[in-house]
Design a protein around this motif. Structure first.
Motif, PDB file in Angstrom:
ATOM      1  N   LEU A  80     -27.465  20.069 118.554  1.00 34.16           N
ATOM      2  CA  LEU A  80     -28.648  20.678 117.952  1.00 34.16           C
ATOM      3  C   LEU A  80     -29.178  21.867 118.740  1.00 34.16           C
ATOM      4  N   SER A  81     -28.653  22.099 119.950  1.00 34.00           N
ATOM      5  CA  SER A  81     -29.246  23.103 120.833  1.00 34.00           C
ATOM      6  C   SER A  81     -28.847  24.534 120.494  1.00 34.00           C
ATOM      7  N   THR A  82     -27.841  24.728 119.634  1.00 34.42           N
ATOM      8  CA  THR A  82     -27.359  26.093 119.363  1.00 34.42           C
ATOM      9  C   THR A  82     -28.271  26.857 118.418  1.00 34.42           C
ATOM     10  N   LEU A  83     -29.208  26.152 117.786  1.00 37.86           N
ATOM     11  CA  LEU A  83     -30.149  26.796 116.868  1.00 37.86           C
ATOM     12  C   LEU A  83     -31.517  26.166 117.059  1.00 37.86           C
ATOM     13  N   GLU A  84     -32.496  26.976 117.444  1.00 39.01           N
ATOM     14  CA  GLU A  84     -33.855  26.479 117.620  1.00 39.01           C
ATOM     15  C   GLU A  84     -34.833  27.542 117.136  1.00 39.01           C
ATOM     16  N   ILE A  85     -35.900  27.075 116.484  1.00 41.36           N
ATOM     17  CA  ILE A  85     -36.941  28.007 116.048  1.00 41.36           C
ATOM     18  C   ILE A  85     -38.279  27.545 116.604  1.00 41.36           C
ATOM     19  N   ASN A  86     -39.198  28.478 116.726  1.00 42.07           N
ATOM     20  CA  ASN A  86     -40.563  28.161 117.130  1.00 42.07           C
ATOM     21  C   ASN A  86     -41.491  29.045 116.310  1.00 42.07           C
ATOM     22  N   THR A  87     -42.074  28.459 115.287  1.00 40.16           N
ATOM     23  CA  THR A  87     -42.922  29.201 114.358  1.00 40.16           C
ATOM     24  C   THR A  87     -44.326  28.581 114.343  1.00 40.16           C
ATOM     25  N   PRO A  88     -45.286  29.242 113.711  1.00 35.87           N
ATOM     26  CA  PRO A  88     -46.610  28.621 113.569  1.00 35.87           C
ATOM     27  C   PRO A  88     -46.617  27.384 112.681  1.00 35.87           C
ATOM     28  N   ASP A  89     -45.518  27.121 111.975  1.00 37.83           N
ATOM     29  CA  ASP A  89     -45.424  25.971 111.074  1.00 37.83           C
ATOM     30  C   ASP A  89     -44.651  24.860 111.787  1.00 37.83           C
ATOM     31  N   GLU A  90     -45.368  23.865 112.308  1.00 38.23           N
ATOM     32  CA  GLU A  90     -44.721  22.828 113.103  1.00 38.23           C
ATOM     33  C   GLU A  90     -43.792  21.956 112.267  1.00 38.23           C
ATOM     34  N   ALA A  91     -44.116  21.744 110.999  1.00 41.78           N
ATOM     35  CA  ALA A  91     -43.221  20.969 110.128  1.00 41.78           C
ATOM     36  C   ALA A  91     -41.883  21.681 109.977  1.00 41.78           C
ATOM     37  N   MET A  92     -41.928  22.993 109.833  1.00 40.54           N
ATOM     38  CA  MET A  92     -40.704  23.778 109.742  1.00 40.54           C
ATOM     39  C   MET A  92     -39.884  23.642 111.019  1.00 40.54           C
ATOM     40  N   ASN A  93     -40.549  23.699 112.162  1.00 40.88           N
ATOM     41  CA  ASN A  93     -39.835  23.589 113.439  1.00 40.88           C
ATOM     42  C   ASN A  93     -39.101  22.262 113.551  1.00 40.88           C
ATOM     43  N   ILE A  94     -39.786  21.189 113.221  1.00 41.13           N
ATOM     44  CA  ILE A  94     -39.172  19.861 113.350  1.00 41.13           C
ATOM     45  C   ILE A  94     -37.979  19.716 112.409  1.00 41.13           C
ATOM     46  N   MET A  95     -38.132  20.164 111.181  1.00 41.00           N
ATOM     47  CA  MET A  95     -37.045  19.993 110.217  1.00 41.00           C
ATOM     48  C   MET A  95     -35.835  20.837 110.587  1.00 41.00           C
ATOM     49  N   VAL A  96     -36.038  22.107 110.935  1.00 43.64           N
ATOM     50  CA  VAL A  96     -34.907  22.991 111.225  1.00 43.64           C
ATOM     51  C   VAL A  96     -34.275  22.654 112.565  1.00 43.64           C
ATOM     52  N   ASN A  97     -35.085  22.401 113.575  1.00 38.49           N
ATOM     53  CA  ASN A  97     -34.545  22.144 114.904  1.00 38.49           C
ATOM     54  C   ASN A  97     -33.869  20.795 115.014  1.00 38.49           C
ATOM     55  N   LYS A  98     -34.277  19.864 114.175  1.00 41.92           N
ATOM     56  CA  LYS A  98     -33.834  18.489 114.382  1.00 41.92           C
ATOM     57  C   LYS A  98     -33.210  17.848 113.143  1.00 41.92           C
ATOM     58  N   TRP A  99     -34.098  17.488 112.204  1.00 40.59           N
ATOM     59  CA  TRP A  99     -33.734  16.442 111.259  1.00 40.59           C
ATOM     60  C   TRP A  99     -32.808  16.868 110.137  1.00 40.59           C
ATOM     61  N   ILE A 100     -32.980  18.079 109.586  1.00 45.97           N
ATOM     62  CA  ILE A 100     -32.119  18.390 108.432  1.00 45.97           C
ATOM     63  C   ILE A 100     -30.682  18.681 108.868  1.00 45.97           C
ATOM     64  N   ARG A 101     -30.504  19.171 110.092  1.00 48.39           N
ATOM     65  CA  ARG A 101     -29.119  19.340 110.570  1.00 48.39           C
ATOM     66  C   ARG A 101     -28.482  17.978 110.850  1.00 48.39           C
ATOM     67  N   GLU A 152     -46.415  35.843 115.330  1.00 50.93           N
ATOM     68  CA  GLU A 152     -45.064  35.956 115.876  1.00 50.93           C
ATOM     69  C   GLU A 152     -44.327  34.641 115.693  1.00 50.93           C
ATOM     70  N   TYR A 153     -43.036  34.703 115.849  1.00 52.91           N
ATOM     71  CA  TYR A 153     -42.207  33.495 115.879  1.00 52.91           C
ATOM     72  C   TYR A 153     -40.941  33.794 116.662  1.00 52.91           C
ATOM     73  N   LYS A 154     -40.233  32.725 117.037  1.00 47.55           N
ATOM     74  CA  LYS A 154     -39.032  32.868 117.849  1.00 47.55           C
ATOM     75  C   LYS A 154     -37.866  32.136 117.195  1.00 47.55           C
ATOM     76  N   VAL A 155     -36.675  32.691 117.392  1.00 50.24           N
ATOM     77  CA  VAL A 155     -35.440  32.068 116.926  1.00 50.24           C
ATOM     78  C   VAL A 155     -34.407  32.176 118.043  1.00 50.24           C
ATOM     79  N   LYS A 156     -33.827  31.041 118.395  1.00 52.69           N
ATOM     80  CA  LYS A 156     -32.663  31.031 119.296  1.00 52.69           C
ATOM     81  C   LYS A 156     -31.459  30.694 118.429  1.00 52.69           C
ATOM     82  N   ARG A 157     -30.502  31.584 118.402  1.00 54.93           N
ATOM     83  CA  ARG A 157     -29.361  31.413 117.502  1.00 54.93           C
ATOM     84  C   ARG A 157     -28.084  31.846 118.188  1.00 54.93           C
ATOM     85  N   THR A 158     -27.097  30.964 118.197  1.00 56.59           N
ATOM     86  CA  THR A 158     -25.789  31.310 118.753  1.00 56.59           C
ATOM     87  C   THR A 158     -24.966  31.998 117.676  1.00 56.59           C
ATOM     88  N   PHE A 159     -24.393  33.145 118.011  1.00 58.80           N
ATOM     89  CA  PHE A 159     -23.623  33.927 117.040  1.00 58.80           C
ATOM     90  C   PHE A 159     -22.458  34.579 117.766  1.00 58.80           C
TER      91      PHE A 159
END
Length: 791
Positions: free
Chosen positions: A316-337, A736-743
């Motif tokens: 799960l570490s190759t893609l992480e987001i940090n946005t003002p929407d905490e529900a979005m962060n949890i779903m994208v960073n963790k559970w839907i993947r 602002e928001y942040k995205v860590k993405r391996t490409f």
């Protein structure tokens, strides 16, 4: 205090666990755990089942679907031998009141905590990454003030093979059990495997595995017969065997076979002791015995558990987001993947649907989730599906691993997902050499063709399936399986398929140009333009695109219809495919907002069908506003996010996400009822008395798409052949928001700044402080780069 807490549970601070604190959730809430081969599904009450490779063909224990009682599973009874009190630390099936209950669902594990009269139990359940077994590790702490003399009994019914064993009086006659004292294990096998294999008729092959249950404490006695354990006319909440001093030690071939073993040990007051049980499936007794030696000690168990946690942390570490929407962060960073990987690609099963099969279109789309993680996993999936294509270009709708049997299909979209997924793979990798890799055909193992040829074969089939008006035929259904009778005579047309196929032709023409296949390029460019012309000549209905025609020419999804006037996919894909002009795109999406965008996302159609129509298919037979019949079908609803974002309608793009989010819906748990940590397959629409109720969780193609649409179309970070394109479509209120993405081997740490309070429009990009022209970040050679984006 956790995050998004309700009366039933909450997320931990980092979102890595969902903690259920009220055992009586509105429906069973489950975790799906798999290592890619062996898997299990477990509910908050301990219900569920286990399997090896295929949840329907090779199941360990019997389980019957009942989301009301949830009373089938693998259970462990605790007995205080001094007081004769019996309870279950996961509550079922005795349903004795337990206190301080928690079910902590994490990635690759479930942890249960409960207390009964001062006896605290922590149960850890997981599957080692490279073994076909599950470990149930009980840690028992005695706070009762007295020495505890404890027995733990296992209980489940052996299935061993096909899950379709409702004719138990037949199937039980083929199961045999034995106990091996030297290795402290009960073994079970079956003399019949009810799957379509073998060369001497039906019901005539052996089950080539052994199921087993063992423990790391000495098993003092055991029971292999259900009648002896429960008692004739008895029940699981008060089984007869637990009133006796010992079990019968009965095994053999003449039982209604169960897996019950008992361990007994004492725990001084104020002390803790552990006891572990092992359940699984192996091809031979020898492999069972060798496997058990690897997990006997607490240190070995803890090491295996750490390996599971480390695997998922790295995955799960190759893609992480940090946005003002905490529900979005949890779903994208963790559970839907995790859902898309463990639930859809690996286990291919859950509580609402048990499949075990690979869907040609289904797991191909799901494999897009791998691209930011490990492209080789997507490559593997593409190659697997290419091997299940017929030489003529058609494909199996689904197939079963193990038997390799499947369903040839008159569905008209399945085959096109092969080139579609390949486009996305090429966007991610620019690895055009992969097109030269070869795979055989399902019906001709001697002929190896390149993946390019496999894709071209699929496209050529669809080019031959046109109506006189030049629109593609729907056959037995396009993406929407429920339109199962619209075009059985191969006369009915599909407008969603027309949009989709237009995109395929345009994109594959570009691939042809890249690999210097000029003849194919010219042909597909011409066919694309002809198709676009036909779409816009015949399919526009005034305010939106109609959806399809029946074999008799009657439209569905049209203003002419009383029910099913407008369908979602025919509108969203006109934007996604760019198959019409901007004016019609705008009108179509205005109609989506007006008629389809509701409390929980975009409905699949409106209004729902109230009368079955045998010339439409089973979609019209669902209850109105449920599933495809006017409900939110989450797979399709995710595409509304992309379509609105492509129209630069940031407000509706975000609303389409927010209303669809299971975390947001889950804040009203008695209305929503489904798990708040994974996407559901469907949510009831406004024509249902259960408006807002979710269902069909875990086993849905929406998980991968939800991640993709959020990351690529709201946050606007998406791969292209030339590099990462930055094109956000966000709420104006985000600073602002942040995205860590391996490409392509580089970690991109992206920060997007929005001091100007806009929703889209990239003003400047800096890579390691150096400005970049345009909004595409060229492929970088450094291992890590810092990117600053100014909107």
């Amino acid at each position: 205090m956790g995050k998004f807490q309700t009366k039933y549970g909450y997320f931990t601070d980092d979102g890595s666990e969902y903690v259920i604190t009220n055992i009586k959730t509105p429906k069973p809430w489950v975790n799906v755990i798999s290592n890619g081969t062996y898997g299990l599904v477990i509910s908050q009450t301990g219900g569920g089942f286990s399997f090896n490779e295929h949840s329907e063909f090779n199941r360990l224990n019997r389980w019957h679907q009942d989301l009301i009682r949830d009373d089938w599973g693998k259970y462990f009874y605790f007995k205080n031998n001094k007081t004769n009190e019996v309870w279950n630390p996961t509550w079922m099936p005795t349903k004795i009141l337990i206190e301080n209950f928690e079910a902590r669902f994490g990635f690759g594990y479930a942890i249960f905590k409960s207390e009964y009269k001062g006896i605290f139990v922590e149960l850890k359940i997981f599957i080692p990454m490279n073994d076909n077994l599950e470990i149930w590790n009980f840690k028992v702490t005695n706070n009762s003030g007295k020495e505890l003399d404890l027995s733990i009994y296992s209980y489940f019914e052996w299935c061993l093979g096909s899950s379709a064993d409702h004719h138990r009086e037949f199937h039980k006659t083929f199961i045999e059990t034995e106990f091996n004292a030297e290795n402290n294990v009960m073994l079970a096998t079956k003399r019949l495997w009810e799957i379509p294999l073998g060369d001497r008729g039906h019901w005539n092959i052996e089950y080539p595995y052994y199921g087993f249950i063992s423990a790391n404490r000495a098993i003092i006695d055991y029971e292999g017969d259900k009648e002896n354990f429960i008692g004739q006319y008895g029940s699981l909440d008060k089984p007869d065997a637990l009133t006796n001093q010992s079990l019968s030690n009965k095994t053999g071939k003449w039982n209604d076979s169960i897996g019950t073993v008992r361990v007994r040990f004492s725990i001084p007051a104020g002390s803790s002791k552990s006891s572990s049980f092992y359940l699984g499936i192996k091809p031979s007794k020898k492999e069972v015995y060798e496997t058990l030696k690897k997990y006997r000690s607490d240190d070995q168990i803890e090491k295996a558990f750490d390996e599971v946690k480390n695997f998922w942390q790295n995955f799960l570490s190759t893609l992480e987001i940090n946005t003002p929407d905490e529900a979005m962060n949890i779903m994208v960073n963790k559970w839907i993947r995790y859902q898309a990987t463990a639930g859809r690609l690996w286990a291919r099963t859950a509580y609402y649907q048990q499949s075990g099969a690979f869907g040609f279109r289904d797991q191909l789309q799901d494999s897009l989730v791998y691209l930011p993680v490990d492209k080789s996993l997507t490559e593997k999936q593409i190659r697997l599906h290419a091997r299940h294509q017929f030489e003529e270009g058609t494909v199996l709708h689904w197939w079963h691993p193990i038997s390799e049997t499947g369903l040839p299909t008159k569905m008209t979209d399945d085959l096109l997902w092969l080139p579609y997924v390949l486009f996305h793979y090429l966007d991610e990798t620019a690895n055009y050499k992969f097109l030269d890799e070869t795979e055989p055909y399902y019906d001709n193992k001697q002929k190896d063709d390149s993946l390019f040829d496999h894709c071209a074969a699929a496209i050529e089939v669809v080019l031959k399936r046109y109506s006189e008006r030049g629109l593609p035929l729907i056959g037995a259904g396009d993406w929407n399986d429920g339109l199962s009778a619209v075009g059985l005579e191969f006369k009915g047309e599909s407008i969603w398929l027309a949009h989709f196929f237009y995109l395929i032709l345009k994109r594959f023409a570009g691939v042809c140009e890249k690999v210097e296949q000029k003849e194919f390029q010219n042909r597909y460019e011409l066919k694309a333009e002809e198709l676009k012309e036909a779409i816009n000549k015949y399919a526009w209905d005034g305010e939106w695109f109609w959806r399809a025609t029946k074999d008799n020419g009657e439209k569905i999804g049209s203003i002419e219809n009383e029910e099913g006037k407008i369908f979602l996919n025919a509108q969203t894909w006109s934007v996604i495919a760019d198959s019409t002009d901007d004016h019609r795109k705008a009108d179509a999406m205005d109609s989506v907002e007006k008629y389809l965008l509701k409390n929980n996302g975009a409905l699949l159609l409106w209004p729902a069908y109230t009368k079955p129509d045998k010339y439409i298919g089973y979609l019209s037979r669902y209850a109105p506003a449920r599933r495809e019949n006017g409900g939110v079908y989450t797979h399709a609803a995710t595409w509304a996010i992309q379509a609105f974002a492509m129209m630069k309608d940031a407000e509706n793009a975000f609303e389409s996400y927010k209303r669809l989010s299971p975390i947001n819906s889950g804040m009203h748990p008695d209305k929503y009822v489904a798990e708040p940590f994974v996407t559901p397959g469907n949510i009831d629409g406004p024509d249902s008395p259960n408006y807002g109720m979710g269902g069909w969780t875990w086993y849905t193609g929406s998980a991968q798409w939800f991640q993709k649409e959020i990351l690529e179309w709201i946050l606007g970070v998406r791969p292209t052949e030339k590099g990462l394109l930055i094109d956000p479509c966000i709420p104006k209120t985000w600073n602002e928001y942040k995205v860590k993405r391996t490409f392509r081997g580089t970690i991109y740490n992206i920060i997007v700044k929005n001091q100007n309070g806009v929703s889209f429009g990239v003003k400047e990009i800096f890579v390691n402080g150096v400005p970049v022209r345009g909004n595409v970040i060229p492929v970088q050679s450094n291992k890590i780069v810092d990117v600053e984006v100014i909107l």
